[in-house]
Write an enzyme that holds these catalytic residues in place. Structure first.
Site, PDB file in Angstrom:
ATOM      1  N   LYS A 147      -9.591 -18.361   1.177  1.00 17.88           N
ATOM      2  CA  LYS A 147      -9.532 -16.977   0.709  1.00 17.88           C
ATOM      3  C   LYS A 147      -9.281 -16.016   1.821  1.00 17.88           C
ATOM      4  CE  LYS A 147      -9.498 -13.820  -2.918  1.00 17.88           C
ATOM      5  NZ  LYS A 147      -9.783 -13.405  -4.365  1.00 17.88           N
ATOM      6  N   GLU A 197     -10.514 -23.005  -9.400  1.00 18.11           N
ATOM      7  CA  GLU A 197      -9.974 -22.472  -8.310  1.00 18.11           C
ATOM      8  C   GLU A 197     -10.104 -22.988  -6.933  1.00 18.11           C
ATOM      9  OE1 GLU A 197      -8.507 -19.475  -8.587  1.00 18.11           O
ATOM     10  OE2 GLU A 197      -8.887 -18.697 -10.581  1.00 18.11           O
ATOM     11  N   ARG A 254      -0.192 -12.942  -0.097  1.00 18.85           N
ATOM     12  CA  ARG A 254      -1.489 -13.088  -0.979  1.00 18.85           C
ATOM     13  C   ARG A 254      -1.380 -13.698  -2.197  1.00 18.85           C
ATOM     14  NH1 ARG A 254      -6.508  -8.736  -0.881  1.00 18.85           N
ATOM     15  NH2 ARG A 254      -7.617  -9.632  -2.432  1.00 18.85           N
ATOM     16  N   ARG A 290     -16.149   9.442  -3.059  1.00 20.57           N
ATOM     17  CA  ARG A 290     -15.031   8.908  -2.119  1.00 20.57           C
ATOM     18  C   ARG A 290     -15.378   7.558  -1.501  1.00 20.57           C
ATOM     19  NH1 ARG A 290     -14.292  14.236  -0.611  1.00 20.57           N
ATOM     20  NH2 ARG A 290     -12.672  15.341  -2.267  1.00 20.57           N
ATOM     21  N   HIS A 325     -11.026 -18.464 -18.083  1.00 19.37           N
ATOM     22  CA  HIS A 325      -9.873 -18.411 -16.831  1.00 19.37           C
ATOM     23  C   HIS A 325      -9.541 -19.673 -16.274  1.00 19.37           C
ATOM     24  CE1 HIS A 325      -7.311 -16.473 -14.156  1.00 19.37           C
ATOM     25  NE2 HIS A 325      -8.140 -16.824 -13.026  1.00 19.37           N
ATOM     26  N   HIS A 357      -1.954 -17.139 -17.147  1.00 24.57           N
ATOM     27  CA  HIS A 357      -2.100 -15.782 -17.550  1.00 24.57           C
ATOM     28  C   HIS A 357      -1.246 -15.584 -18.965  1.00 24.57           C
ATOM     29  CE1 HIS A 357      -2.715 -13.781 -13.377  1.00 24.57           C
ATOM     30  NE2 HIS A 357      -3.722 -14.204 -14.020  1.00 24.57           N
ATOM     31  N   GLU A 396      -1.820  -6.503  -0.237  1.00 25.82           N
ATOM     32  CA  GLU A 396      -0.948  -7.287  -1.136  1.00 25.82           C
ATOM     33  C   GLU A 396       0.479  -6.704  -0.819  1.00 25.82           C
ATOM     34  OE1 GLU A 396      -1.952  -6.913  -5.169  1.00 25.82           O
ATOM     35  OE2 GLU A 396      -2.239  -9.314  -5.375  1.00 25.82           O
ATOM     36  N   HIS A 419      -1.421 -19.671 -11.771  1.00 27.70           N
ATOM     37  CA  HIS A 419      -1.723 -18.272 -12.581  1.00 27.70           C
ATOM     38  C   HIS A 419      -0.631 -17.738 -13.480  1.00 27.70           C
ATOM     39  CE1 HIS A 419      -5.182 -18.861 -10.003  1.00 27.70           C
ATOM     40  NE2 HIS A 419      -5.850 -17.744 -10.817  1.00 27.70           N
ATOM     41  N   ASN A 450      -1.971 -17.173  -6.342  1.00 28.03           N
ATOM     42  CA  ASN A 450      -1.649 -17.006  -8.035  1.00 28.03           C
ATOM     43  C   ASN A 450      -1.067 -18.743  -8.302  1.00 28.03           C
ATOM     44  OD1 ASN A 450      -2.678 -14.585  -8.649  1.00 28.03           O
ATOM     45  ND2 ASN A 450      -0.626 -13.767  -7.951  1.00 28.03           N
ATOM     46  N   LYS A 502     -10.757  -6.900  -4.014  1.00 23.05           N
ATOM     47  CA  LYS A 502      -9.977  -6.282  -4.996  1.00 23.05           C
ATOM     48  C   LYS A 502     -11.277  -6.003  -6.137  1.00 23.05           C
ATOM     49  CE  LYS A 502      -5.596  -8.378  -5.256  1.00 23.05           C
ATOM     50  NZ  LYS A 502      -4.799  -9.363  -6.349  1.00 23.05           N
TER      51      LYS A 502
END
Lengths: 361, 361
Positions: free
Chosen positions: B227, B185, B242, B121, B266, B253, B237, B249, B246, B143
């Site tokens: 960031k 980025e 946040r 956990r 990417h 994507h 989020e 993005h 993107n 993340k």
């Protein structure tokens, strides 16, 4: 209808536990309150309570419901099962506005809870526990997880539900042995924190065994309240305070392991483990014989076992050395000082532990 | 040696990011500071950086180190790989006093991060990102996650590291194309939040491409700081803030999906996506042509692509409709208003989007 409410205060992760006979008649309202604007629910349920799952699905009209049945038994607490849930949720386009509703005992709650904690990095969770053990213990406190081969609950998360809905009527379909087994955890709350709950059980044992609904609601609310207090003080098991919930469990885990999982129900092993712990506390001069006898009498009045045979005390001692809690340092026993208070005790002699085990054989 | 420090302030989950040339010479000290009394480290590393992993292992004398190599590439971000890590950790008796150290790029960071978040956990996590993309993006913000078939990052957790150690010297062994891809980025942070970083890149493009260590430390620290500000405002989020991360993005994507994963790195897709987003913003009257040209010139000065061919704009539009962010409601574009500021824009006409895509073909 009247119901009890227990608040679990964990800042932004606070939630309520509602308890009552027939409570699930109000489930749509409780759910709407906890998750306003809900459009999609993922109902993960023990296949043993399929009728209840169907009933809940029918009640939730206006909400899209995805049903995922789970086979009964500990073997469902696996990563493979978690993956099956995640893939089913993805196929049904579950997202962070969906909610996972776990309907069943500890296995389903732990599995569905972990699935909710990890899907899309976390979606809301609602617990609908249907066994006494899960109602008084595993559905409260945010522990979720699955097993690895050889290690229970080794993969999981702390993930608090947004709602716990406990309908005492669901206990009527529970086998008697399972119901009685759950009472061991209630006795535990009495010993570690709530003398008045212990006394209530002493006075009301027949009503409890007859599943008097008012008595059940009372003892479940008291148990959840006690657990909430402990969890509030130590949500993530960092201060050590949460370990008082393990009273009787060091012996119980060893017994379950040595006797073979499934020989004893968890609550039965906890009952025997508490009896061993009381003997150990007595031998160490922490409580008198009256305490040991009083606890034993209550356990037996509730038809819980206090003795085991056919296990080797030395095998149990060895199993204790492999306990998860040992890895983090010393083996610590949780031993009563008086009704409603326990202490952590380290450095206990092997001989004392073996003697305490033998007292319960 | 001199190094930069960026603090990420998240209450009890706060931590520091250290950045410098040769920083890992100080790694044992940084680690001891973040995890006092540490006895066991689980070093999860990309097999491409095995020499670095061996070097770190040798430096960590006095600490038991378990090495777990991970194959390079996105396919390692799977539940099967997470399970392999958990079982290896169990076999090595990892517990909550152990630490997981992720050494490599985004794949290893995301995979090892999820393994750390869920084992027992949750055990502490240290990120040692070795690609520019992971240094400026994926190692900051908590993340973690793995992919499900057909859905990237669908299973994971928000799990903050206790330390991020960024050694710019590790970039020397990175293929040039990957290094350049990571710069996209950095440009993004300039557009969404930091005009002065954008201007710095305009002035220092040759030094950056030559991997001047001072320039790299500066732009990585600026990026991590940007960031951190966004993550501090919206850790989980939930507020939507946040999502400004993107920028570019949504197009990227869709491009990655339509062109086939692996066709574009990417960062390359993000570069093209930002160019498309700038065109869209211009067509909607949100920025003037000068902005589009200025951003394009910087991207090209950094040797990033701004055009793609061989993809169908309508196929990209269709892919956008399947984007995770659409499931939660409307498709929202993040469009610049001026250097350092972006807005969320919904209800954009299909024709406008197709036209913007074609501008970058």
């Amino acid at each position: 209808m009247p119901h009890a409410e227990v608040s679990v205060r964990l800042g932004e992760r606070s939630y309520s536990i509602f308890i009552g006979d027939g409570l699930l008649d109000d489930f749509p309202g409780l759910l709407a309150n906890a998750q306003p604007g809900l459009k999609h629910a993922v109902l993960v349920f023990d296949e043993n309570v399929k009728p209840l799952a169907e009933d809940l699905t029918a009640r939730l009209n206006g909400i899209r419901v995805t049903q995922i049945p789970v086979r009964s038994g500990e073997s469902s607490k696996s990563i493979a099962e978690a993956q099956r849930l995640w893939e089913a949720m993805l196929a049904e386009r579950a997202d962070r506005q969906s909610v996972v509703i776990a309907v069943g005992g500890g296995v389903v709650g732990d599995l569905a809870g972990f699935a909710a904690a990890s899907y899309a990095r976390g979606v809301p969770l609602v617990q609908v526990p249907t066994t006494l053990l899960s109602q008084v213990d595993s559905s409260v406190g945010g522990k979720t997880g699955v097993n690895l081969p050889g290690a229970k609950n080794m993969v999981g998360a702390f993930w608090q539900p947004s709602l716990v809905a406990i309908d005492t009527a669901t206990l009527q379909s529970l086998p008697t042995r399972e119901f009685v087994s759950g009472l061991a955890e209630v006795v535990k709350y009495g010993v570690i924190l709530l003398p008045e709950l212990f006394e209530y059980l002493e006075q009301q044992a027949p009503a409890v065994l007859a599943q008097d609904q008012a008595a059940l609601s009372h003892l479940i609310a008291q148990s959840c309240g006690a657990k909430a207090r402990v969890v509030q003080a130590d949500e993530h098991e960092t201060s050590g305070r949460r370990a008082i919930l393990n009273y009787g469990h060091t012996f119980a885990h060893a017994l379950e392991s040595v006797a073979g999982y499934g020989t004893w129900l968890h609550g039965e092993a906890v009952s025997i483990g508490m009896h061993m712990a009381a003997h150990l506390a007595c031998a160490l001069g922490r409580v008198d014989t009256d305490f040991v006898v009083r606890q034993q009498q209550l356990l037996e009045a509730l038809r819980l076992p206090t003795r085991c045979s056919d296990v080797s005390p030395t095998a149990m001692w060895d199993a204790m050395q492999n306990d998860k809690k040992v890895l983090r340092g010393q083996l610590r026993f949780i031993l009563p000082a008086k009704l409603g208070h326990v202490d952590f005790v380290s450095d206990v002699d092997r001989a004392e532990v073996l003697a305490a085990i033998k007292q319960a054989m």
